[in-house]
Design a protein around this motif. Structure first.
Motif, short mmCIF file in Angstrom:
data_model
loop_
_atom_site.label_atom_id
_atom_site.label_comp_id
_atom_site.label_asym_id
_atom_site.label_seq_id
_atom_site.Cartn_x
_atom_site.Cartn_y
_atom_site.Cartn_z
N SER A 173 0.94 -1.37 -0.05
CA SER A 173 0.06 0.05 0.02
C SER A 173 0.93 1.16 -0.15
O SER A 173 0.58 2.42 -0.56
CB SER A 173 -1.09 -0.01 1.28
N GLY A 174 1.85 1.01 0.77
CA GLY A 174 2.82 2.39 1.00
C GLY A 174 3.49 2.56 -0.39
O GLY A 174 3.71 3.60 -0.85
N ARG A 175 3.82 1.42 -0.99
CA ARG A 175 4.46 1.54 -2.46
C ARG A 175 3.63 2.10 -3.61
O ARG A 175 3.85 3.10 -4.32
CB ARG A 175 4.96 0.06 -2.61
N ARG A 176 2.25 1.72 -3.64
CA ARG A 176 1.31 2.23 -4.43
C ARG A 176 1.18 3.77 -4.08
O ARG A 176 0.97 4.64 -5.02
CB ARG A 176 0.09 1.75 -4.09
N MET A 177 1.40 4.18 -2.88
CA MET A 177 1.25 5.61 -2.52
C MET A 177 2.31 6.41 -3.35
O MET A 177 1.93 7.34 -4.08
CB MET A 177 1.14 5.59 -1.00
N LYS A 178 3.49 5.96 -3.12
CA LYS A 178 4.54 6.52 -3.71
C LYS A 178 4.53 6.43 -5.09
O LYS A 178 4.81 7.65 -5.85
CB LYS A 178 6.06 5.85 -3.06
N ALA A 179 4.10 5.48 -5.88
CA ALA A 179 3.92 5.31 -7.16
C ALA A 179 3.09 6.28 -7.61
O ALA A 179 3.15 7.14 -8.79
CB ALA A 179 3.50 3.90 -7.61
N MET A 186 0.65 6.69 -14.97
CA MET A 186 1.43 5.52 -15.06
C MET A 186 0.90 4.45 -13.95
O MET A 186 0.49 3.34 -14.30
CB MET A 186 2.89 5.63 -15.30
N ALA A 187 0.97 4.94 -12.72
CA ALA A 187 0.45 4.04 -11.76
C ALA A 187 -0.95 3.67 -12.01
O ALA A 187 -1.32 2.30 -11.81
CB ALA A 187 0.22 4.98 -10.47
N SER A 188 -1.86 4.36 -12.73
CA SER A 188 -3.22 3.97 -12.96
C SER A 188 -3.19 2.74 -14.08
O SER A 188 -3.83 1.86 -14.09
CB SER A 188 -4.21 5.15 -13.00
N CYS A 189 -2.28 3.22 -15.00
CA CYS A 189 -2.13 2.17 -16.29
C CYS A 189 -1.72 0.85 -15.57
O CYS A 189 -1.94 -0.13 -16.44
CB CYS A 189 -1.03 2.57 -17.14
N LEU A 190 -0.97 0.91 -14.40
CA LEU A 190 -0.52 -0.60 -14.07
C LEU A 190 -1.71 -1.27 -13.24
O LEU A 190 -1.45 -2.32 -12.78
CB LEU A 190 0.68 -0.19 -13.21
N GLY A 191 -2.80 -0.69 -12.86
CA GLY A 191 -3.80 -1.17 -12.10
C GLY A 191 -3.91 -0.70 -10.84
O GLY A 191 -4.53 -1.35 -9.86
N VAL A 192 -3.06 0.27 -10.48
CA VAL A 192 -3.23 0.82 -9.18
C VAL A 192 -4.52 1.77 -9.22
O VAL A 192 -4.53 2.95 -10.02
CB VAL A 192 -2.12 1.82 -8.68
N SER A 193 -5.52 1.58 -8.18
CA SER A 193 -6.49 2.52 -7.87
C SER A 193 -6.17 3.73 -7.50
O SER A 193 -6.09 4.00 -6.18
CB SER A 193 -7.67 1.77 -7.28
N THR A 194 -5.97 4.70 -8.21
CA THR A 194 -5.53 6.04 -7.71
C THR A 194 -6.07 6.69 -6.69
O THR A 194 -5.82 7.36 -5.92
CB THR A 194 -5.05 6.96 -8.62
N ARG A 195 -7.67 6.67 -7.12
CA ARG A 195 -8.47 7.36 -6.31
C ARG A 195 -8.47 6.52 -4.61
O ARG A 195 -8.48 7.56 -3.76
CB ARG A 195 -9.88 7.17 -6.82
N LYS A 196 -8.33 5.47 -4.65
CA LYS A 196 -8.39 4.76 -3.35
C LYS A 196 -7.10 5.20 -2.68
O LYS A 196 -6.98 5.43 -1.73
CB LYS A 196 -8.51 3.37 -3.58
N VAL A 197 -5.99 5.04 -3.35
CA VAL A 197 -4.56 5.51 -2.62
C VAL A 197 -4.59 7.13 -2.32
O VAL A 197 -4.42 7.00 -1.36
CB VAL A 197 -3.57 5.34 -3.75
N ASP A 198 -5.23 7.90 -3.09
CA ASP A 198 -5.37 9.37 -2.73
C ASP A 198 -6.01 9.49 -1.52
O ASP A 198 -5.76 10.10 -0.37
CB ASP A 198 -5.93 10.19 -3.77
N SER A 199 -7.29 8.69 -1.53
CA SER A 199 -8.19 9.08 -0.18
C SER A 199 -7.28 8.65 0.91
O SER A 199 -7.50 9.06 1.90
CB SER A 199 -9.34 8.44 -0.53
N LEU A 200 -6.91 7.28 0.78
CA LEU A 200 -6.31 6.81 1.87
C LEU A 200 -5.18 7.39 2.42
O LEU A 200 -4.99 7.81 3.70
CB LEU A 200 -5.74 5.31 1.58
#
Ligand SMILES: Nc1ncnc2c1ncn2[C@@H]1O[C@H](COP(=O)(O)OP(=O)(O)OP(=O)(O)O)[C@@H](O)[C@H]1O
Ligand SMILES: Nc1ncnc2c1ncn2[C@@H]1O[C@H](COP(=O)(O)OP(=O)(O)OP(=O)(O)O)[C@@H](O)[C@H]1O
Ligand SMILES: NC(N)=O
Ligand SMILES: [Mg+2]
Ligand SMILES: [Mg+2]
Lengths: 300, 233, 247, 357, 391
Positions: A173-179, A186-200
């Motif tokens: 989760s921390g790694r996703r946040m940094k990405a 690019m993060a979202s293209c890799l399948g990271v849910s940017t909205r969730k990460v941002d909110s979190l």
């Protein structure tokens, strides 16, 4: 001699308080690049939450339970501040990730509103939080008194730090946040849910600010403008440490805490303040990206 | 696998793609050629969900994509190597690669990087704990490719993946692409300027010009003169 | 005659990682020198050292026999006539191609000169001619942010040309260009070489073959060998580390 | 050509409106407007450094304050019959300090109001920009400068008047400040300064230098490899905007009759940026109008809703930032674009060939 | 009745209608000073409401125009101008900090307006357009120092916020303590809003004073007292006497850490007069049981009554006539009898020293028996020689 030891302790203690107020900002600003001017107001929210909890304990629970309210206040302050942070992220901050400077302006508006809201809800005058009995007094070692409250805060900071370190550097989760911060698309293209990460992440930063607010009730006043007193210091520390570098934030907070108390001892609070801030200015001239600066290869 | 019909898309006011048709069959490598600025990158961005569809349809495995966000598309099985690499410069190579697995369902994500990645790109293993931003251009490009194929996508979008890569590795990558498409049934959309490279590994080519597909055919059958005519300046 | 550029024992150390380990290299006047080598060999780093972006830990870079570049700031190096194109296109996205060229143009780059600079007829013609040459005439008043990757590459090359440099450093100038454009770029470079020396990093062997007079191969931070493309191709080691079976 | 014409007509209209405003507003409102015009001058400077050059200064309050203090020292001396300002007497000072004495001369004071901020900004700018401190690091340094300045001004109460600042002036050039006529003249002087500063800034952005500034915003490192030294440019433009702020400060003191360290603090400094943002940071006219509108809104709201105005103002900031990323100027552009497009369509219909260049 | 006060805001109703008299209320409703000043507004509105209920002044209802000074001194000046020029109010009640008063002073002098300033302050001022209903130094600080010298000790440690009131106050204390055989062992100033008093406390510990004289204002008091108590300094060791800590502030600090410390004021919620009983009762009824009164609140409340009395006496709201009539006006205020001294435009006030109790209220430990004549320039004190010279 005992004066110097006391003073060293005071420096560390001030440093840990500075660290605590900067820690949340190290996430929202350091990691997410949101220039969060409302950071101070999340601290305020934490402080008022503690106050409300205290009143609830006084009203609804037996006298004997009162001593525990503060323990409960820490997670509750975290949750309340995090939830309000979440709300603000979803409604405002979400639209500003591509525009960090604009985030400064919008969160400035948020801070005005939150302050006035506190004034409307709790009234303009300060409210008091009474520290539980077990936090009163201090540990006396070789003629030096170390107040329990300060020791408690130092402990709290250490625990928060460890948890945050694990989260940021050891979990996916921390790694996703940094990405997401580094390259949202690019993060979202890799399948990271940017909205969730941002909110979190924003909720986490706000929540940590809430904890800071909770512990500040032990030391200072609780009023609608509580946050404004800390916002500049918090930014200074994050930047001095090197934006996005948690380790740097720690060093910077301790350094400023100790520097400030020692200068103040031999001069005055005013001169100490001038010296500390002049030090920041000069230090950044020498190390433009902060204590633990990032070296990037890219052109800009 | 992927069908595009009557697609219109572009930036704000200016439409770059008009009336575009395209089809990427399962397990095949489709080459996409076209001169600079005709809209190849725009097309893959639309497929990926980075740019909105103004009109027309994109169908992936029988689901119609309209407003799906990139991450949702990625989780349905597409991966993307963007032009310009876009690696996370402040994260280590390991972290970059682990992020490549985000598209997989939680249970399928591992904390280890599959061996084959390092077999194909040994340089990544050597530098596994270095920052992505410290890599040389070609090394970054290799990382970008590795990061995309690590999630075993059903469809791989490659926007000029060989740019800046040394010749020996270019060959290697071509081999790898052919191999994974054959072995794993992966569909691949390959955007390339190097005609030879495309012809040597693709099954089928499209040529894009002025926002439309102007030529399409199997590699074995296509008329090279016609090809050159469209690619001339 | 002195070579226009000579590198002596250039070393670069990135906190422990030795990216360059003593590079010796010379570029002659009006020469097109191709620098090739595996990914990570240190080619870009070498260009960085020459143009002042990266400081070398050791060694010396002399320009035109007299100036030691390793001691100068970036903009001073430019004033001596060294122009550099970066690997990823780096142009000013908020300016139009015309304006990009306008500020890149050879002129006094001091503060006051820019304040009072007037666009002369000749300057304007020069810019427009170049815009034609790099095929951006039609889009010259659009913001550069809307250019495609290839167009950006062209614009950046244009920005180097208009500086009328004595030494031009090109890092993968044809990346992202289609076949015809590569040829055109190559011809352009040959034309430029009449007035200045060119040092090019490139991975496209066809391109190297077509336009090179001399090729230098780098490997692991050192120069591995040099010679004509034909000679290089025969070199076993170069084939191993770089070209692969087809080369 | 058409575009150029319309741009200068906007500026002209703006100035004309300001010139006739006193005929339609009460004395009190004119006084307020004059104050806002001072703010507009600052906003123009912010527009130059932030909008054009990409330097976000969160410390322009300092330069505003320095300009204001320079002017105020002269006014205070003129208002002190005993020769010693009243607050110094309360602090037990019996002799005017040297640093004050030079300000006895109004021309020195006026020159200093421009030069002191300019020079200090140049010095700070020289070191920070030379050391390649950029972006948010610069912003934070500028805040640190604010903290140092404010703390010093508060702490050196015997020289600066401390938190209360300098106030209670009576005359400028022996003319009573409270005279309606003086006020009117001061208003027009301010309009004049604003007009000149706006036009100068506009011209500046049209020169090649203006393009270099944009290039700095875009990628200043790239510029180095074209042979520029971005630091020189940044120092100058930063100094210039500080000088603007200094002028604004001097005019402010004349209009408002006071200056306090609080006015150079963090909050006013951030607000200055807000004005430019609300008006449109990329437009000089926009920034100036932004300053006037934001402050009018603040005054109006706090008069009408003394209990709730901060809610409304806060919400206003948020809404503007969310929906008008380029501020009011951006909104105008959008509207123009929409209108223009309609026109264009019609033109297309008529197959006319107007090439707008 | 809800009356004037609610509908009272804004320039929207700027036309002065024949049957109301407009007055301005100008305090910080936002920003850092709102903590203290909002209560003053409440007290003033309450007084207006009471007067209106009793028929108003000159047979007219009072209508309050409320403005927010926003804790910003130039804003105080702006709003004061607005009230005088735009709303044409008969008088203004407002201000807290000395800085805000100093900002408003020229506005009132230039427009010949009338300001009622309700907070204790540093003296050395006497504007013809201001009435000072709080204490000047000889009604608070000077007697407090005397009392301390007599009853507590001779070594003073001075702690204050860094602005004109504490600085001036401490000059006076220095002169007085020295003249009377005491000693000021150290003097520390911290910026408004300062929150870390560790080092100051460390200095106190090593200076070992017999008393701390506290002129801190606002939030800082909370931090100071909490941290003082944490450091283990009790009132038995070193008592603190404050001049800006009233009941309202105690509520925000927590009585637990204040119990046993002292304050000097002219009024406490516990002051035993019949008027005070009604005052406190009404205040709580109007604003809530948990609210407390205090010296500045009382002074603000008195200001309205004093102005009303002066207007009645003058038969006019004209500033010059009201000023003239004001001389010698005397009312029975909650804190005892107060009388306007026409010469200085200050009040005769009774000085009281109180000790904080566990419930956050004060127990009066000393008072001056009778109202003390105001002497803003301390002309009648020999030791004040140099300080009192002016004007
Ligand atoms: N952000 C943008 N805003 C507006 N127009 C754009 C933008 N990006 C690209 N364009 C325009 O869209 C057109 C297609 O660009 P695209 O990048 O898709 O071309 P391409 O075929 O990938 O070219 P290349 O081979 O050079 O990469 C170009 O004419 C370009 O000017
Ligand atoms: N700032 C840095 N910190 C650490 N290592 C670096 C840094 N910059 C470059 N390197 C390393 O130095 C080596 C040389 O990089 P360089 O970019 O010069 O290679 P190159 O020859 O240009 O390769 P390519 O052909 O892929 O562009 C690489 O291994 C790279 O990882
Ligand atoms: N007058 C005061 N307390 O500032
Ligand atoms: Mg492309
Ligand atoms: Mg390279």
């Amino acid at each position: 001699m005992s004066i110097l030891i006391t003073q060293l302790f005071n420096g560390v203690s001030l440093g840990s308080i500075l660290l605590l107020i900067a820690l949340g900002l190290a996430i929202t600003f350091g990691q997410m690049n949101i220039i969060n001017m409302a950071h101070g107001e999340f601290i305020m929210i934490g402080a008022y939450t503690t106050y409300v909890l205290q009143q609830a304990f006084i009203q609804y629970l037996p006298q004997s339970a009162f001593g525990y309210y503060f323990i409960l206040a820490i997670p509750v302050a975290f949750i309340v501040a995090a939830l309000i942070g979440l709300l603000i992220e979803k409604s405002i901050v979400r639209f500003l990730y591509e525009r960090p400077l604009d985030s400064l302006l919008a969160t400035w508006g948020v801070s005005l509103i939150l302050q006035q809201a506190a004034r409307t809800i709790f009234g303009a005058p300060n409210v008091a939080v009474i520290a539980p009995e077990w936090l009163n007094g201090g540990l006396t070692l070789a003629g030096v008194t170390l107040p329990y409250k300060r020791l408690f805060i130092i402990g709290l900071v250490i625990i928060s730090l460890v948890l945050l370190f694990i989260y940021l550097y050891k979990t996916s989760s921390g790694r996703r946040m940094k990405a997401v911060t580094l390259n949202r698309d690019m993060a979202s293209c890799l399948g990271v849910s940017t909205r969730k990460v941002d909110s979190l992440a924003f909720a986490l930063g706000s929540g940590v600010a809430g904890i800071a607010g909770c512990s500040l009730t032990l030391l200072g006043s609780i009023g609608p403008t509580l946050g404004t007193a800390y916002i500049v210091d918090a930014f200074m520390i994050v930047v001095l440490g090197g934006v996005g570098k948690l380790k740097g934030t720690i060093f910077a907070a301790l350094l400023l805490g100790i520097l400030s108390t020692f200068v103040e001892l031999s001069t005055s609070a005013t001169i100490a303040k001038v010296v500390v801030f002049a030090f920041i200015i000069l230090f950044l001239q020498w190390k433009p990206t902060g204590l633990v600066g990032a070296k990037v290869r890219a052109l800009d | 696998m992927l069908q595009i019909q009557e697609l219109q898309a572009g930036y704000d006011e200016t439409m770059i793609l008009r009336q575009l048709h395209m089809e990427i069959p399962e397990g095949k490598i489709v080459g996409l050629l076209g001169r600079n600025g005709v809209g190849k990158t725009t097309l893959v961005k639309v497929i990926m969900g980075l740019l909105p569809i103004a009109d027309g349809t994109i169908t992936f495995q029988n689901t119609n994509w309209r407003k799906e966000r990139p991450e949702q598309r990625a989780r349905q099985g597409i991966a993307y190597v963007p032009q310009g690499r876009e690696i996370f410069s402040d994260l280590t190579i390991r972290e970059n690669l682990l992020l490549g697995m985000e598209a997989l369902p939680r249970s399928a994500r591992s904390t280890d990087i599959p061996r084959e990645i390092f077999e194909w790109f040994p340089v990544l293993e050597e530098m596994i704990d270095r920052k992505g931003g410290d890599l040389s251009g070609g090394q970054q490009q290799q990382l970008a490719i590795a990061r995309a194929i690590i999630s075993n996508p059903k469809l791989l979008l490659l926007d000029e993946p060989m740019e800046g890569i040394q010749p020996s590795i270019v060959q290697l990558i071509q081999d790898v692409l052919v191999k994974i498409s054959r072995e794993k049934g992966m569909s691949i959309l390959l955007i390339e300027h190097n005609l030879d490279a495309v012809l040597s590994c693709a099954d089928e080519v499209y040529i894009l010009d002025k926002g439309k597909m102007v030529l399409n055919g199997l590699c074995d059958e296509i008329n090279e003169d016609e090809l050159h005519q469209y690619l001339a300046v | 005659m002195q070579p226009i550029l000579s590198c002596r024992d250039v070393m670069v150390d990135f906190s422990g990682f030795k990216a360059l380990q003593g590079v010796n290299l010379e570029v002659d006047h009006h020469e097109i020198l191709f620098l090739i080598g595996p990914n990570g060999a240190g080619k870009t780093t070498l260009l960085d050292v020459i143009c002042g972006k990266t400081k070398s830990t050791n060694g010396e870079v002399r320009f035109a026999g007299e100036v030691t570049l390793t001691k100068l700031s970036e903009q001073k190096i430019v004033h001596h006539g060294v122009a550099r194109k970066f690997q990823a296109p780096s142009i000013f996205l908020q300016l139009t191609p015309f304006e990009n060229l306008e500020i890149a143009m050879k002129q006094k780059k001091g503060f006051l000169s820019m304040l009072f600079a007037k666009m002369t007829q000749t300057q304007e013609e020069k810019i427009e001619q170049l815009l034609e040459r790099i095929g951006l005439y039609d889009v010259r008043h659009q913001p550069s942010s809307s250019l495609s990757h290839g167009q950006k590459q062209w614009l950046e090359i244009g920005m180097q040309l208009i500086q009328e440099p004595r030494l031009l450093l090109l890092d993968e100038p044809i990346a992202g260009m289609s076949g015809e454009e590569r040829t055109k770029t190559g011809q352009l470079i040959e034309e430029i070489a009449k007035e200045c020396s060119v040092l090019i990093v490139e991975h496209d062997m066809d391109f190297v073959r077509n336009f090179s007079t001399k090729v230098v191969v780098m490997h692991e931070g050192k120069v591995l060998c040099e010679g004509s493309m034909d000679e290089i191709q025969e070199n076993e080691e170069v084939r191993n580390v770089y070209l692969g079976r087809k080369g | 050509m058409i575009k150029k014409y319309s741009q200068s007509s906007y500026y002209g209209l703006f100035i004309i409106l300001l010139l006739v405003a006193p005929f339609f507003l009460s004395e009190f409102r004119v006084g307020l407007l004059a104050k806002f015009l001072c703010y507009a001058i600052i906003a123009v400077g912010i527009c130059l450094i932030w909008g054009y050059t990409g330097i976000l200064s969160l410390g322009h309050g300092v330069y505003f304050g320095l300009g204001a203090y320079c002017m105020a020292m002269y006014l205070k001396l003129e208002a002190s019959p005993s020769g010693i300002p009243d607050f110094m007497e309360w602090n037990g000072i019996t002799e005017v300090p040297l640093i004050w004495m030079i300000f006895e001369n109004p021309f020195v004071a006026i020159a200093a109001a421009v030069l002191v901020p300019f020079l200090i900004a140049c010095i700070i700018g020289y070191f920070t920009f030379k050391n390649r401190i950029k972006g948010v690091f610069f912003s934070i340094i500028s805040q640190a400068v604010v903290v140092v300045a404010v703390t010093l001004f508060i702490g050196m109460q015997h020289i600066t008047g401390g938190t209360s600042g300098l106030t209670n002036f009576y005359t400028v050039f022996q003319v009573p400040l409270s005279d309606p006529q003086t006020k009117t003249i001061l208003y027009y002087v301010t309009v004049g300064f604003l007009a000149v500063i706006m036009v100068l800034s506009l011209i500046l952005t049209k020169t090649r230098l203006g393009k270099v500034l944009i290039a700095i915003r875009d990628g200043e490192n790239r510029l180095r490899f074209l042979g520029f030294n971005p630091a020189t440019y940044k120092v100058f433009i930063y100094g210039l905007s500080a000088a603007f702020a200094g002028i604004a400060g001097a005019l402010f003191v004349l209009q408002v009759g006071m200056i306090t360290p609080e006015m150079m603090g963090i909050i006013p400094s951030v607000e200055m940026v807000l004005w430019a943002a609300i008006g449109g940071r990329y437009s000089i006219l926009g920034a100036a109008i932004g300053a006037i509108i934001t402050n009018s809104a603040k005054s109006f709201l706090s008069e009408s809703y003394p209990e709730f105005w901060t809610f409304i103002l806060g919400a206003l900031f948020i809404i503007v930032v969310l929906y008008l990323p380029n501020g009011l100027a951006g909104l105008v552009d959008k509207v123009k674009l929409a209108l223009f497009k309609k026109e264009k369509k019609e033109v297309e219909k008529n197959a006319a060939d107007t090439v707008v260049s | 009745s809800e009356s004037a006060s609610e509908s009272a805001s804004g320039s929207s109703s700027s036309e002065s209608s024949g049957d109301t008299i407009k007055v301005g209320i100008l305090h910080s409703l936002s920003g850092t000073m709102a903590i203290s000043e909002v209560s003053l507004r409440d007290a003033e509105l309450m007084a207006i409401e009471e007067i209106n209920a009793n028929g108003g002044v000159l047979g007219k209802q009072i209508e309050a125009v409320i403005e927010d000074g926003a804790s910003d001194w130039p804003t105080f000046a702006e709003k004061a101008t607005k009230l005088l020029q735009q709303d044409k109010v008969a008088t203004v009640f407002g201000g807290w900090t000395s800085a805000s008063r100093k900002a408003m002073l020229p506005v009132f002098e230039q427009n010949n307006g009338l300001l009622w300033y309700p907070v204790q302050y540093e003296g050395m001022e006497q504007s013809p357009n201001i009435f000072y209903t709080g204490a000047t130094t000889n009604q608070q600080i000077v007697p407090a120092v005397d009392w301390l010298l007599e009853n507590v000790g001779k070594d003073f440690f001075l702690v204050g916020s860094d602005y004109v009131f504490p600085r001036t106050a401490n000059q006076i204390i220095n002169a007085q303590v020295k003249a009377k055989g005491g000693k000021v062992v150290a003097e520390e100033y911290t910026a408004m809003g300062h929150t870390d008093y560790n080092t100051v406390i460390n200095k106190i510990k090593s200076a070992k004073p017999s008393v701390i004289f506290n002129t801190l204002n606002g939030d800082s008091n909370v931090a100071f007292f909490k941290q003082l108590s944490d450091a283990g300094i009790t009132p038995d060791d070193i008592p603190v006497l404050s001049v800006s800590v009233a009941e309202e502030e105690i509520r925000g600090i927590g009585a637990d850490v204040l119990e046993g410390h002292y304050a000097a004021w002219n009024y406490y919620q516990t002051t035993d007069t019949a008027e005070n009983k009604t005052f406190v009762e009404n205040y709580k009824k109007k604003y809530g049981d948990d609210r407390v009164t205090g010296d500045p609140i009382e002074a603000a409340y008195n200001a309205v009554y004093l102005w009303a009395a002066a207007v009645e006496k003058a038969g006019s709201i004209e500033v010059d006539k009201v000023k003239e009539a004001a001389d010698g006006i005397e009312i029975n205020a909650p804190g005892g009898t107060v009388k306007i001294d026409g010469e200085t435009q200050h009040l005769y006030k009774t000085v009281r020293i109180g000790e904080v109790q566990a419930d956050g209220q004060f127990k009066e430990v000393w008072n001056s028996d009778e109202p003390v004549k105001p002497d803003p320039y301390l002309k009648s004190y020999e030791w004040a020689g140099e300080l009192g010279q002016k004007k």
